[in-house]
Design a protein around this motif. Structure first.
Motif, short mmCIF file in Angstrom:
data_model
loop_
_atom_site.label_atom_id
_atom_site.label_comp_id
_atom_site.label_asym_id
_atom_site.label_seq_id
_atom_site.Cartn_x
_atom_site.Cartn_y
_atom_site.Cartn_z
N ALA A 2 141.10 2.27 -9.19
CA ALA A 2 139.92 2.12 -8.34
C ALA A 2 139.32 0.73 -8.52
O ALA A 2 139.36 0.15 -9.61
N ASP A 3 138.75 0.20 -7.45
CA ASP A 3 138.07 -1.09 -7.48
C ASP A 3 136.59 -0.82 -7.71
O ASP A 3 135.87 -0.44 -6.78
N TYR A 4 136.14 -0.95 -8.98
CA TYR A 4 134.75 -0.65 -9.29
C TYR A 4 134.19 -1.63 -10.31
O TYR A 4 134.94 -2.26 -11.06
N THR A 5 132.86 -1.75 -10.31
CA THR A 5 132.14 -2.60 -11.24
C THR A 5 130.82 -1.93 -11.59
O THR A 5 130.41 -0.99 -10.93
N ILE A 6 130.16 -2.44 -12.62
CA ILE A 6 128.78 -2.06 -12.92
C ILE A 6 127.94 -3.25 -12.49
O ILE A 6 128.20 -4.39 -12.89
N GLU A 7 126.94 -3.01 -11.63
CA GLU A 7 126.08 -4.07 -11.13
C GLU A 7 124.62 -3.67 -11.29
O GLU A 7 124.28 -2.50 -11.12
N GLU A 8 123.77 -4.65 -11.59
CA GLU A 8 122.34 -4.38 -11.61
C GLU A 8 121.80 -4.57 -10.21
O GLU A 8 122.10 -5.56 -9.55
N LYS A 9 121.02 -3.60 -9.75
CA LYS A 9 120.42 -3.69 -8.42
C LYS A 9 118.91 -3.56 -8.55
O LYS A 9 118.42 -2.86 -9.43
N PRO A 93 116.26 3.67 -7.87
CA PRO A 93 115.60 2.91 -8.93
C PRO A 93 116.29 1.57 -9.21
O PRO A 93 117.48 1.41 -8.95
N LYS A 94 115.51 0.63 -9.74
CA LYS A 94 116.07 -0.61 -10.24
C LYS A 94 116.90 -0.24 -11.47
O LYS A 94 116.51 0.61 -12.26
N GLY A 95 118.06 -0.88 -11.61
CA GLY A 95 118.88 -0.62 -12.78
C GLY A 95 120.35 -0.82 -12.51
O GLY A 95 120.74 -1.43 -11.51
N ASP A 96 121.15 -0.28 -13.42
CA ASP A 96 122.61 -0.41 -13.31
C ASP A 96 123.16 0.64 -12.34
O ASP A 96 122.72 1.79 -12.33
N TYR A 97 124.16 0.21 -11.58
CA TYR A 97 124.85 1.09 -10.64
C TYR A 97 126.35 0.92 -10.81
O TYR A 97 126.85 -0.20 -10.96
N LEU A 98 127.05 2.05 -10.77
CA LEU A 98 128.49 2.02 -10.62
C LEU A 98 128.73 1.74 -9.14
O LEU A 98 128.20 2.46 -8.28
N VAL A 99 129.49 0.69 -8.85
CA VAL A 99 129.78 0.30 -7.48
C VAL A 99 131.29 0.40 -7.27
O VAL A 99 132.06 -0.26 -7.96
N VAL A 100 131.69 1.26 -6.34
CA VAL A 100 133.09 1.45 -5.99
C VAL A 100 133.29 0.90 -4.59
O VAL A 100 132.60 1.30 -3.66
N LYS A 101 134.21 -0.04 -4.44
CA LYS A 101 134.47 -0.67 -3.15
C LYS A 101 135.68 -0.01 -2.48
O LYS A 101 136.60 0.44 -3.16
N GLY A 102 135.66 0.04 -1.15
CA GLY A 102 136.79 0.62 -0.44
C GLY A 102 136.75 0.33 1.04
O GLY A 102 135.82 -0.28 1.55
N GLU A 103 137.80 0.79 1.70
CA GLU A 103 137.89 0.67 3.15
C GLU A 103 138.70 1.85 3.68
O GLU A 103 139.45 2.49 2.95
#
Length: 159
Positions: A2-9, A93-103
């Motif tokens: 999977a194409d994923y990252t942890i990002e702060e939003k 909420p503001k904070g960390d998110y698991l972000v999974v990219k796809g198409e």
């Protein structure tokens, strides 16, 4: 893989029009059918166009949230406005998110694929983080070369 990252939003708000999902939470086929039927309805009856008209960007959110012990699913947009027919203002909420990219070929397929990868694979792979509830969303960000692309955003906390 999977194409994923942890990002702060930063925190953000989505205005949603939703439905209660009545399938058992372990009945993935039933839940997916309810979601697809819901999206077909909001596209055909003009609800999605009404939301898009007040959005601050082109993102379309498919939000999942537990509210009062009910599984809710919303079509939503980022906006500062409100609509009488809107069923919920959803605070992320503001904070960390698991972000999974796809198409995928369609928005429905993208929602289902991202949700499956996020909850079936990526969350288990990020050992330092945990999902502790709260709204999560599959976000359709656009289309290019006949393919719909987007991301799944799941709020997580460091273990």
């Amino acid at each position: 893989m999977a194409d994923y990252t942890i990002e702060e939003k930063d925190g953000f708000t989505v205005l949603g029009i939703g439905t209660e999902l009545t399938s058992d939470y372990t009945d993935f086929a039933g839940i997916n059918k309810e979601k697809v039927d819901f999206w077909q309805t909001v596209q055909e009856d003009g609800t999605l166009d009404t939301l898009k008209a007040i959005a601050i960007n082109d993102y379309i959110f498919a939000v999942n949230e537990a509210v009062n012990n009910k599984m809710m699913h919303y079509a939503g947009v980022m906006t500062e406005e409100s609509l009488p027919e809107a069923s919920r203002v959803i605070q992320f909420p503001k904070g960390d998110y698991l972000v999974v990219k796809g198409e995928a070929k369609t928005s429905d397929e993208l929602h289902l694929t991202l949700t499956g990868i996020a909850f079936g694979e990526a969350l288990a792979a990020v050992n330092d983080y945990a999902y502790v509830g709260g709204p999560n969303a599959a976000v359709v960000m656009g289309e290019r070369n006949g393919v719909v692309f987007g991301e799944m955003w799941i709020p997580v906390v460091k273990k």
